[in-house]
Design an enzyme around this catalytic site. Structure first.
Site, PDB file in Angstrom:
ATOM      1  N   LYS A 145      41.094  16.962  26.804  1.00 24.55           N
ATOM      2  CA  LYS A 145      39.741  16.770  27.333  1.00 24.55           C
ATOM      3  C   LYS A 145      38.722  16.874  26.204  1.00 24.55           C
ATOM      4  CE  LYS A 145      36.313  18.401  30.528  1.00 24.55           C
ATOM      5  NZ  LYS A 145      35.853  19.319  31.548  1.00 24.55           N
ATOM      6  N   GLU A 194      46.547  23.060  19.039  1.00 21.91           N
ATOM      7  CA  GLU A 194      47.955  22.677  19.247  1.00 21.91           C
ATOM      8  C   GLU A 194      48.094  21.155  19.322  1.00 21.91           C
ATOM      9  OE1 GLU A 194      46.269  24.957  20.872  1.00 21.91           O
ATOM     10  OE2 GLU A 194      47.519  26.628  21.541  1.00 21.91           O
ATOM     11  N   GLY A 202      39.891  20.666  33.073  1.00 19.99           N
ATOM     12  CA  GLY A 202      41.210  20.430  32.462  1.00 19.99           C
ATOM     13  C   GLY A 202      42.359  20.623  33.439  1.00 19.99           C
ATOM     14  N   ARG A 203      42.340  21.718  34.202  1.00 24.94           N
ATOM     15  CA  ARG A 203      43.474  21.991  35.103  1.00 24.94           C
ATOM     16  C   ARG A 203      43.396  21.181  36.393  1.00 24.94           C
ATOM     17  NH1 ARG A 203      40.386  26.154  34.075  1.00 24.94           N
ATOM     18  NH2 ARG A 203      39.077  27.108  35.650  1.00 24.94           N
ATOM     19  N   GLU A 235      44.161  30.575  35.908  1.00 23.17           N
ATOM     20  CA  GLU A 235      43.037  30.212  35.036  1.00 23.17           C
ATOM     21  C   GLU A 235      41.765  30.031  35.872  1.00 23.17           C
ATOM     22  OE1 GLU A 235      43.386  28.012  30.994  1.00 23.17           O
ATOM     23  OE2 GLU A 235      42.705  26.477  32.396  1.00 23.17           O
ATOM     24  N   HIS A 282      69.698  34.232  43.243  1.00 18.76           N
ATOM     25  CA  HIS A 282      70.736  34.937  42.494  1.00 18.76           C
ATOM     26  C   HIS A 282      70.154  35.642  41.274  1.00 18.76           C
ATOM     27  CE1 HIS A 282      73.845  33.057  44.959  1.00 18.76           C
ATOM     28  NE2 HIS A 282      72.997  32.047  44.994  1.00 18.76           N
ATOM     29  N   LYS A 324      41.902  32.565  20.835  1.00 18.55           N
ATOM     30  CA  LYS A 324      41.824  31.369  19.969  1.00 18.55           C
ATOM     31  C   LYS A 324      40.976  31.679  18.737  1.00 18.55           C
ATOM     32  CE  LYS A 324      41.683  27.909  23.706  1.00 18.55           C
ATOM     33  NZ  LYS A 324      40.853  26.897  24.347  1.00 18.55           N
TER      34      LYS A 324
HETATM   35  O1  F6P Z   1      42.680  27.009  26.531  1.00 12.47           O
HETATM   36  C1  F6P Z   1      42.603  26.640  27.858  1.00 12.47           C
HETATM   37  C2  F6P Z   1      42.318  25.184  28.035  1.00 12.47           C
HETATM   38  O2  F6P Z   1      40.985  24.930  27.756  1.00 12.47           O
HETATM   39  C3  F6P Z   1      42.693  24.711  29.422  1.00 12.47           C
HETATM   40  O3  F6P Z   1      41.719  24.969  30.362  1.00 12.47           O
HETATM   41  C4  F6P Z   1      42.937  23.265  29.184  1.00 12.47           C
HETATM   42  O4  F6P Z   1      43.650  22.668  30.230  1.00 12.47           O
HETATM   43  C5  F6P Z   1      43.706  23.328  27.882  1.00 12.47           C
HETATM   44  O5  F6P Z   1      43.101  24.380  27.163  1.00 12.47           O
HETATM   45  C6  F6P Z   1      43.694  22.076  27.066  1.00 12.47           C
HETATM   46  O6  F6P Z   1      42.409  21.682  26.718  1.00 12.47           O
HETATM   47  P1  F6P Z   1      42.125  20.225  26.186  1.00 12.47           P
HETATM   48  O7  F6P Z   1      42.501  19.278  27.266  1.00 12.47           O
HETATM   49  O8  F6P Z   1      40.660  20.189  25.877  1.00 12.47           O
HETATM   50  O9  F6P Z   1      42.969  20.015  24.961  1.00 12.47           O
END
Ligand code: F6P
Length: 510
Positions: A197, A203, A256-257, A342, A373, A483
């Site tokens: 987003k 990452e 995002g979620r 979240e 199990h 972060k």
């Molecule tokens: O660190 C949390 C977060 O902001 C989530 O809410 C989001 O889904 C994820 O990181 C990834 O964010 P982006 O889509 O901006 O890379």
């Protein structure tokens, strides 16, 4: 907390809490009232909340709570595209992606979907050369939804149960994750989707750079030409080097979620075909209509939130568990963890005041029958009260001896029955206390539309929970501090506590 709201909570807390067996004994109509089937585009979904402790008095109390907190107004604000995320001054317009919401936002989402449809169709037709693999790079909401949907739906795909394009979702910064995808892909026939987003997430951007390097090192002369960007920050994607024609934007007002309905769902459309993606949106829209247009106890996400609040606030449950009795839904607990924790794992109200009670329980779970199990011992005999959701489909997803599916479903229903009934035994080690709650969601069949409805049900349930306890479910500042410290460590610019310093030294990072 507002006086009327506090009084309603106090009233709820003071109510007697009858045992499940007494609720069933006292009310022959319990199942008829608390087990409801919704007819939806892809088939019916039965929502059975009869094995929860909700009784007439609690339902009535929670309805009064919903009124006191202004549930109807909050819901209207959500669908109207008003600012429902005050800390960030934003609307939360995921429903507009499904055609439900402010006209302007629905129109914008439809136009962006049309662009995404065109690009997926062009890729299927070979406009980008041979594309057999997609490495989708994203994390959190930019990965969990597509991973769940592709995994859940690919087996029933028209293409003989095979994806049109083989999808690998990579989220972790741990290079092992990306290398596993490389090992399964032919670089000459691989497309990279960079899903973020913000287009700044460490990452994702690190993995994306490594994916480009891998393409280059393996003879792809124009690696950027193999990248599609899925983002609400198209200008950043351009700056990073992606050609505008391969950028699929989505609106900033989609969290995002909550973003798998937007261009973040590109791998779903690419792997399964556009008709499946469109059905997925339609199923969610049908649940939106139910949630928006149904008042009182018949509103199923709201009713589920009442039970959630009963266990969290009135019974002190710190966790809730979700078990999918369907291998295709094995990623659902992971998805729900982000959605629920979240969104609602907060300590202050939307107005910034201390919450004055617990917020979201910890969501955890797994897949049945495997979990039986492994972790069900604690559910049946442990000292924690854990409300459980079971999710299953009547139609089987496999073509083996029907005994497989019959046994799967029998086990699912047996667990709910056993948790509730318990069994006395003079030997404590062999006694089951019982009176342990569960809800069951039973799909006629799992398909794109019912999956869409199932996910939208959980989004609305999460929203309803947030409204009942006064939380803003649409921000997530809790993820920022870690972060920030990771960035400081990377720059080597700050001093930390003695333990952290020692760990850094031990790993040779300081
Ligand atoms: O660190 C949390 C977060 O902001 C989530 O809410 C989001 O889904 C994820 O990181 C990834 O964010 P982006 O889509 O901006 O890379």
């Amino acid at each position: 907390m507002d006086e009327a709201v506090k009084a309603t909570w106090d009233g709820l807390k003071a109510l007697p809490k009858p045992a499940l067996k007494d609720l069933f004994a006292a009310d022959g109509g319990r199942v008829a009232r608390l087990s409801v089937k919704l007819d939806l585009p892809g088939g019916g979904i039965l929502f059975d909340w009869s094995k929860t402790h909700l009784d007439a008095a609690h339902l009535d109390g929670f309805l009064r709570l919903a009124e006191a907190v202004g549930f109807a107004e909050r819901r209207e604000a959500l669908f109207a595209g008003d600012i429902v995320n005050p800390s960030e001054g934003r609307a939360a317009e995921h429903t507009a992606q499904r055609g439900m919401g402010k006209e302007e936002s629905v129109g914008e989402a439809a136009a962006l979907h049309a662009r995404m449809h065109m690009l997926t169709a062009a890729i299927h037709q070979g406009a980008l050369g041979e594309v057999r693999h997609l490495i989708h790079i994203g994390i959190g909401g930019s990965a969990l939804g597509p991973a769940l949907a592709v995994d859940a739906l690919v087996r029933a795909n028209d293409n003989g149960g095979r994806a049109l394009v083989d999808v690998h979702i990579v989220s972790n910064i741990d290079g092992c994750a990306l290398e596993a995808a490389f090992a399964a892909c032919d670089p000459a026939a691989t497309l990279i989707a960079v899903a973020s987003k913000t287009f700044t997430t460490t990452e994702t951007m690190t993995n994306a750079a490594s994916a480009l390097a891998w393409l280059r090192e393996n003879g792809v002369s124009d690696p950027y030409g193999r990248v599609v960007a899925l983002t609400a920050a198209p200008e950043k994607a351009v700056e990073w080097g992606v050609d505008e024609t391969r950028i699929l934007p989505f609106a900033e007002s989609v969290g995002g979620r909550y973003s798998l309905w937007s261009s973040i769902g590109f791998p779903i459309a690419l792997a399964l075909g556009w008709p499946d993606f469109a059905e997925f949106l339609d199923g969610a829209a049908a649940m939106d209509a139910h949630f928006r247009d149904t008042d009182g106890l018949d509103n199923l996400p709201l009713r589920a939130a009442f039970a959630d609040q009963y266990y969290t606030r009135l019974r002190g449950c710190q966790t809730r568990a979700v078990f999918a009795y369907d291998e295709r839904l094995r990623l659902l607990p992971d998805y729900l963890q982000q959605l629920e924790m979240e969104s609602n794992g907060k300590s202050v109200t939307a107005g910034g005041k201390p919450l004055g009670g617990p917020s979201a329980p910890i969501t955890w779970g797994g897949v049945g029958t495997d979990a039986q199990h492994a972790v069900f011992q604690l559910l049946h005999q442990g000292t924690n009260l854990v409300p459980v959701d079971f999710i299953a489909a009547i139609a089987s997803g496999d073509s083996l001896d029907p005994a497989h599916h019959r046994t799967l479903l029998a086990n699912c229903f047996a667990q709910g029955a056993a948790l509730m009934a318990g069994r006395a035994d003079a030997d404590g080690a062999r006694a089951y206390p019982g009176d342990r709650p569960s809800a069951t969601i039973l799909l006629d069949e799992l398909n794109p539309a019912t999956l869409g409805a199932l996910i939208a049900f959980h989004e609305h349930r999460t929203f309803a929970n947030a409204v009942l306890i006064g939380i803003n479910p649409f921000d997530q500042f809790g993820v920022e501090l870690g972060k920030e410290i990771a960035r400081q460590i990377a720059k080597g610019e700050a001093a930390f506590d003695a333990s952290t310093e020692a760990l850094l030294a031990a790993a040779g990072i300081s």
